[in-house]
Structure formats: structure tokens, C-alpha cells
Design an enzyme around this catalytic site. Structure first.
Site, short mmCIF file in Angstrom:
data_model
loop_
_atom_site.label_atom_id
_atom_site.label_comp_id
_atom_site.label_asym_id
_atom_site.label_seq_id
_atom_site.Cartn_x
_atom_site.Cartn_y
_atom_site.Cartn_z
N ARG A 269 0.84 -1.07 0.09
CA ARG A 269 0.08 -0.20 0.08
C ARG A 269 0.91 0.91 0.06
O ARG A 269 2.10 1.30 0.51
CB ARG A 269 -1.30 -0.07 1.44
CG ARG A 269 -1.95 -0.92 0.94
CD ARG A 269 -2.88 -0.47 2.37
NE ARG A 269 -4.11 -2.09 2.15
CZ ARG A 269 -4.71 -1.62 1.83
NH1 ARG A 269 -5.45 -0.77 0.64
NH2 ARG A 269 -5.71 -3.08 1.54
N SER A 270 0.34 2.19 -0.83
CA SER A 270 1.07 3.51 -0.20
C SER A 270 0.36 4.51 0.29
O SER A 270 -1.16 4.91 0.05
CB SER A 270 1.87 3.66 -1.87
OG SER A 270 2.08 5.22 -1.71
N THR A 271 0.61 5.60 0.36
CA THR A 271 -0.03 6.99 1.06
C THR A 271 -0.09 7.37 -0.17
O THR A 271 -0.78 8.80 0.13
CB THR A 271 0.37 7.63 2.02
OG1 THR A 271 2.48 7.90 2.02
CG2 THR A 271 1.35 7.22 3.28
N ASP A 272 0.57 7.49 -0.84
CA ASP A 272 0.61 8.45 -2.64
C ASP A 272 -0.86 8.23 -3.08
O ASP A 272 -0.74 7.15 -3.74
CB ASP A 272 2.10 7.95 -3.09
CG ASP A 272 2.09 9.19 -4.74
OD1 ASP A 272 0.74 9.95 -4.83
OD2 ASP A 272 3.05 8.42 -5.08
#
Length: 227
Positions: free
Chosen positions: A14-17
Site C-alpha cells: 500500500r502507499s500513502t501516495d
């Protein structure tokens, strides 16, 4: 002839971007590749969205141990930036795979690092991705600095009129003598019933006074530079 399918660990992160590939898309692309190439695929998902190094990703760490111990033949990711966020981290994974005899596959590159050409392309792509992140970060810092230098407000809009800000500045930074403290000025404005500095403020606070002083200082600095 060995007809056993390639045992592949598909790594999903997962990514916060918000612009990064979603976990669902990553998993779908890995499954499509498994169908196309006949992989025996096992997908492992990492929920450490903010982990900047390999050390902060326990799922990836477990996958690497499994590969080292011969329980899988390859590590696959839908995109290189889902696997590593720095050239150093990616180089470490490549070196480890070479020493232990397993492969790395990055679907966005279309290469398999078990080949010399695949490893070269992966190295170059990782270096370019890191360079792009540094350029974006540098431009962001420069843009924020420019906004601050021009005196533009970057947070919740202030409701303080300029003439009130100038008065605050005069009280805090008089031409002669020592100015009043921010706390004293806030108390004075509150006692006089001057309109609150923001729509949510319940009273004048010393931080509002200090912010007003900084805005006046920025405006004067810009005016002096232009003039």
C-alpha cells in the site's frame, strides 16, 4: 525436463501516495502474469504504507527469508516503486537474489532480473525513479519558500484587516523603545472587541499576534526587494 511451475511470491504494498498503484490493481496484474506465464503464485500484502526502508516491511522480510530458504523461486512486484523506494534498497534485493539463486520480476519494466539485460534495465529504472522523487521534493520546497517569501497565507485564511496587522506590528515593533509582548497585545485587542483573527478563534491569542507580525514583515521585505 522439469515441468514444475515457477513458484513466485507476489509482493503488494500500500502507499500513502494517491497516484500510486492500488493494492487491488497490483494483485490483479500479478494474477494476470501468473496465468500468462504459468506461475504458482502466492500473493503477500504489506500494510506498512509509510515504511521508507526495507527494514520497516515485515511482510517483505518474511518473503525474502522464504526465497533464501528455497521455498520460492522468484519475487514479483507489479511496479518497481512498490518493491523499493531507493536505489540502495533495490540494489540490496538484487544482490541478495543473485547470491541466493532466486529472481526478481518487475512487471512495469517487463524484465526478469535472472537475465543480464533485465538487471541492467532494473538498475537504471530504480536510479531514475529515485532522481524523480528528489527533483519533485526539491521543487516542492522551492515552491513553498516562494509562497512564504511573497507573504501569501498558507494555512487557514486570516480575517485580520491589514490596518489592524499594521497596528499590531507597530505595538510589537515600535520605531523607538521596546515593543509590547504578543500576549499583552492579544489581551488589548480582546478587550477592545477587535474582530477575531479566524472564524474558529474563541479569543485573541499570542500566536495570532505573532502571525500578524510575520505577515507584515514579509510584506515589507517583498516591497523593499521590488523597490
Amino acid at each position: 525436463m522439469n515441468d514444475k511451475p515457477l513458484r513466485v511470491l507476489g509482493y503488494v504494498r500500500r502507499s500513502t501516495d494517491k497516484q500510486a498503484m492500488s493494492p487491488e490493481t497490483q494483485a490483479r496484474r500479478l494474477r494476470e502474469a501468473a496465468t500468462a506465464y504459468g506461475w504458482d503464485l502466492t500473493i503477500r500484502e504489506e500494510d506498512a504504507a509509510s515504511a521508507r526502508t526495507l527494514a520497516g516491511r515485515p511482510v517483505l522480510a518474511e518473503a525474502l527469508v522464504a526465497l533464501d530458504n528455497g521455498r520460492a523461486d522468484a519475487l514479483a512486484a507489479a511496479a518497481l516503486d512498490r518493491l523499493a523506494r531507493s536505489t540502495r534498497d533495490f540494489a540490496d534485493v538484487l544482490d541478495r537474489s543473485e547470491r541466493q539463486g532466486w529472481s526478481v520480476v518487475c512487471l512495469d519494466l517487463g524484465v526478469d532480473t535472472s537475465t543480464d539485460s533485465g538487471r541492467l534495465v532494473a538498475d537504471i529504472r530504480a536510479a531514475v525513479a529515485q532522481w524523480e522523487r528528489r527533483i519533485i521534493a526539491s521543487r516542492t520546497r522551492e515552491g513553498m519558500a516562494t509562497i512564504r517569501a511573497t507573504g501569501k497565507h498558507m494555512g487557514r485564511p486570516s480575517l485580520i484587516p491589514r490596518d489592524v496587522e499594521e497596528r499590531i506590528y507597530g505595538l510589537a515593533r515600535p520605531a523607538e523603545g521596546k515593543g509590547q509582548s504578543a500576549t499583552a497585545i492579544a489581551a488589548l485587542l480582546e478587550a477592545e472587541g477587535v474582530a477575531r483573527p479566524t472564524s474558529r478563534a474563541k479569543a485573541w491569542h499570542h500566536t495570532h499576534v505573532l502571525a500578524a507580525v510575520r505577515r507584515v514583515e514579509r510584506r515589507r521585505f517583498v516591497a523593499a526587494s521590488v523597490g
